[in-house]
Motif scaffolding. Structure first.
Motif, PDB file in Angstrom:
ATOM      1  N   HIS A  37      -3.562 -12.574  12.097  1.00  0.00           N
ATOM      2  CA  HIS A  37      -4.902 -12.196  11.622  1.00  0.00           C
ATOM      3  C   HIS A  37      -5.127 -10.684  11.686  1.00  0.00           C
ATOM      4  O   HIS A  37      -6.214 -10.212  12.015  1.00  0.00           O
ATOM      5  CB  HIS A  37      -5.991 -12.932  12.417  1.00  0.00           C
ATOM      6  N   LYS A  38      -4.069  -9.945  11.389  1.00  0.00           N
ATOM      7  CA  LYS A  38      -4.152  -8.492  11.350  1.00  0.00           C
ATOM      8  C   LYS A  38      -4.182  -8.015   9.894  1.00  0.00           C
ATOM      9  O   LYS A  38      -3.412  -8.507   9.064  1.00  0.00           O
ATOM     10  CB  LYS A  38      -2.959  -7.852  12.073  1.00  0.00           C
ATOM     11  N   PRO A  39      -5.059  -7.065   9.571  1.00  0.00           N
ATOM     12  CA  PRO A  39      -5.084  -6.537   8.204  1.00  0.00           C
ATOM     13  C   PRO A  39      -3.765  -5.853   7.855  1.00  0.00           C
ATOM     14  O   PRO A  39      -3.072  -5.316   8.734  1.00  0.00           O
ATOM     15  CB  PRO A  39      -6.231  -5.520   8.227  1.00  0.00           C
TER      16      PRO A  39
ATOM     17  N   ALA B 167      -4.044  -2.504  12.519  1.00  0.00           N
ATOM     18  CA  ALA B 167      -3.539  -2.996  11.234  1.00  0.00           C
ATOM     19  C   ALA B 167      -2.059  -2.688  11.130  1.00  0.00           C
ATOM     20  O   ALA B 167      -1.543  -1.772  11.795  1.00  0.00           O
ATOM     21  CB  ALA B 167      -4.288  -2.345  10.070  1.00  0.00           C
TER      22      ALA B 167
ATOM     23  N   CYS C 213       1.447 -11.798   1.257  1.00  0.00           N
ATOM     24  CA  CYS C 213       0.171 -11.551   1.940  1.00  0.00           C
ATOM     25  C   CYS C 213      -0.891 -11.111   0.948  1.00  0.00           C
ATOM     26  O   CYS C 213      -0.599 -10.854  -0.231  1.00  0.00           O
ATOM     27  CB  CYS C 213       0.332 -10.486   3.035  1.00  0.00           C
ATOM     28  N   GLN C 214      -2.102 -11.013   1.425  1.00  0.00           N
ATOM     29  CA  GLN C 214      -3.221 -10.453   0.663  1.00  0.00           C
ATOM     30  C   GLN C 214      -3.645  -9.164   1.362  1.00  0.00           C
ATOM     31  O   GLN C 214      -4.383  -9.210   2.350  1.00  0.00           O
ATOM     32  CB  GLN C 214      -4.385 -11.446   0.588  1.00  0.00           C
ATOM     33  N   PRO C 215      -3.170  -8.017   0.906  1.00  0.00           N
ATOM     34  CA  PRO C 215      -3.406  -6.765   1.632  1.00  0.00           C
ATOM     35  C   PRO C 215      -4.874  -6.363   1.635  1.00  0.00           C
ATOM     36  O   PRO C 215      -5.604  -6.595   0.672  1.00  0.00           O
ATOM     37  CB  PRO C 215      -2.555  -5.749   0.860  1.00  0.00           C
ATOM     38  N   ALA C 216      -5.290  -5.737   2.725  1.00  0.00           N
ATOM     39  CA  ALA C 216      -6.659  -5.209   2.822  1.00  0.00           C
ATOM     40  C   ALA C 216      -6.817  -3.961   1.980  1.00  0.00           C
ATOM     41  O   ALA C 216      -7.881  -3.693   1.419  1.00  0.00           O
ATOM     42  CB  ALA C 216      -6.999  -4.904   4.276  1.00  0.00           C
ATOM     43  N   GLN C 217      -5.755  -3.144   1.893  1.00  0.00           N
ATOM     44  CA  GLN C 217      -5.728  -1.940   1.053  1.00  0.00           C
ATOM     45  C   GLN C 217      -4.315  -1.778   0.512  1.00  0.00           C
ATOM     46  O   GLN C 217      -3.338  -2.138   1.179  1.00  0.00           O
ATOM     47  CB  GLN C 217      -6.104  -0.683   1.856  1.00  0.00           C
TER      48      GLN C 217
ATOM     49  N   THR D  12      -0.171 -11.260   8.964  1.00  0.00           N
ATOM     50  CA  THR D  12      -1.123 -12.235   8.426  1.00  0.00           C
ATOM     51  C   THR D  12      -1.301 -13.403   9.389  1.00  0.00           C
ATOM     52  O   THR D  12      -2.427 -13.868   9.628  1.00  0.00           O
ATOM     53  CB  THR D  12      -0.642 -12.732   7.058  1.00  0.00           C
TER      54      THR D  12
ATOM     55  N   PHE E  88      -9.808   2.136   4.682  1.00  0.00           N
ATOM     56  CA  PHE E  88      -9.780   1.060   5.673  1.00  0.00           C
ATOM     57  C   PHE E  88     -10.656   1.402   6.873  1.00  0.00           C
ATOM     58  O   PHE E  88     -11.390   0.552   7.381  1.00  0.00           O
ATOM     59  CB  PHE E  88      -8.340   0.813   6.126  1.00  0.00           C
TER      60      PHE E  88
ATOM     61  N   LEU F 111      -2.103  -2.938   5.269  1.00  0.00           N
ATOM     62  CA  LEU F 111      -2.200  -1.865   4.290  1.00  0.00           C
ATOM     63  C   LEU F 111      -0.794  -1.667   3.752  1.00  0.00           C
ATOM     64  O   LEU F 111       0.133  -1.356   4.524  1.00  0.00           O
ATOM     65  CB  LEU F 111      -2.707  -0.567   4.920  1.00  0.00           C
TER      66      LEU F 111
END
Length: 359
Positions: free
Chosen positions: A300-302, A279, A315-319, A297, A336, A304
């Protein structure tokens, strides 16, 4: 020591100022089921003994809404207590004089650790907070322990009062304790295998400009390392720059575990390293764009990232986390890797809370 030799302790409670909100809910919970172990209580004049559930036969004093009355109450409670008593200052204010009893101050007001800074209050409220904080600073040495409800409060206390013994002892009322316990049972039952932290690698391509926030990121990695979590952290710094950031953070190299200084990378190498990572971690405090988040993004990597408006622009963060708090960053990384998991707890019922007090 034989069971019959275990000393019997009695509880005294100072609770002036507790008259509404969560404090009143917890006071009622604490008193529910109290019996012969409760020796006396000082309550606020705005509540009655029956309203909070003071057991019959308990010495009860009603304290007026004035600082003079509260000062007198504090001194009286401390001097009346015996060596076999525990004096619980449930209103966050330690006694103004030393007591023969074991004194526990239960703090559930944020202004004692400065968390009220920047909030606008009326003039009379500002004066009250000033006096209470001065009282606390003067009298904290009269308390054997400070009990707080969360690790965040405990960390704040350790910074301000490093010599004070602080325990995290969250008290819940009966109804909430039952609900939280059922949530924990459900989550534990659905938990999967323990993740391998060593398999995770977090990438942060950034130079040493101050707003890139390497210092708090490294402090977060030290917290993770202290907890036995040694995920890799890849930084585009050279060794000298990493040493300088560690010095600013007040950390020795061994405190941060698997942190690698990759040096300056070309654009292609940045993208390759991003692709190889688990990530992107992006603790920057201010950006006009934040190109690495868009690159992650696209790969395709998360992501944080800091909880800032500029993050969600690209982006749309994972955390997300508070970039000014190493604890918040560390918690986001843990979420995460491990998922949400059970509630942090443990949260205590009133009976367990009283047992810990009197043990």
């Amino acid at each position: 020591m034989a069971e019959t030799d275990i000393p019997v302790r009695f509880l005294r409670i100072s609770a002036f100022g507790i008259n509404s909100g969560g404090g009143l809910v917890l006071l009622k919970a604490l008193l529910e089921g109290s019996g012969d172990d409760l020796r006396s209580i000082e309550i606020d004049e705005r509540v009655s003994a029956s309203q909070v559930g003071v057991p019959g036969g308990t010495a009860t004093r009603s304290v007026r809404r004035s600082f003079a009355a509260r000062i007198f109450s504090s001194i009286r409670a401390a001097r009346d207590a015996r060596e076999d008593d525990v004096l619980l200052c449930f209103n966050s204010l330690p006694p103004l004089v030393r007591s023969r009893a074991r004194v526990v101050t239960y703090v559930h007001a944020p202004h004692f650790v400065g968390a009220h800074a920047g909030i606008r209050y009326t003039a009379i409220t500002r004066l009250r907070l000033f006096i209470e904080r001065a009282w606390f600073r003067f009298a904290i040495g009269h308390s054997d322990e400070v009990w707080v409800q969360t690790p965040t409060m405990a960390h704040s206390f350790h910074r301000l009062y490093p010599t004070v013994t602080v325990r995290v002892v969250p008290l819940l009322d009966g109804a909430l304790h039952r609900m939280v316990s059922s949530m924990d049972d459900a989550r534990v039952g659905s938990a999967g295998a323990t993740p391998l932290w060593s398999d995770k690698a977090f990438f942060y391509p950034a130079d040493t400009v101050g707003h890139k926030n390497h210092v708090n990121l490294l402090r977060a990695w030290a917290l993770l390392h202290d907890d036995g979590h040694d995920a890799q952290l890849w930084l585009t710094l050279d060794s000298g720059e990493l040493d300088a950031m560690l010095a600013q953070a007040g950390l020795a190299r061994e405190r941060v575990g698997s942190v690698r200084a990759l040096g300056r990378l070309s654009r292609d190498d940045v993208l390759a390293r991003m692709s190889a990572s688990s990530a992107l971690i992006f603790p920057s405090i201010a950006e006009t764009f934040g190109l690495p988040m868009l690159e992650a993004t696209a790969l395709h990597k998360p992501v944080l990232a800091s909880e800032r408006d500029f993050v969600r622009d690209v982006c749309q963060p994972a955390q997300t986390f508070d970039p000014t708090s190493p604890y918040s960053i560390a918690h986001a990384v843990t979420r995460f890797v491990e998922g949400e998991g059970p509630l942090p707890g443990p949260f205590l019922s009133a009976a367990a809370f009283r047992a810990k007090l009197l043990s």
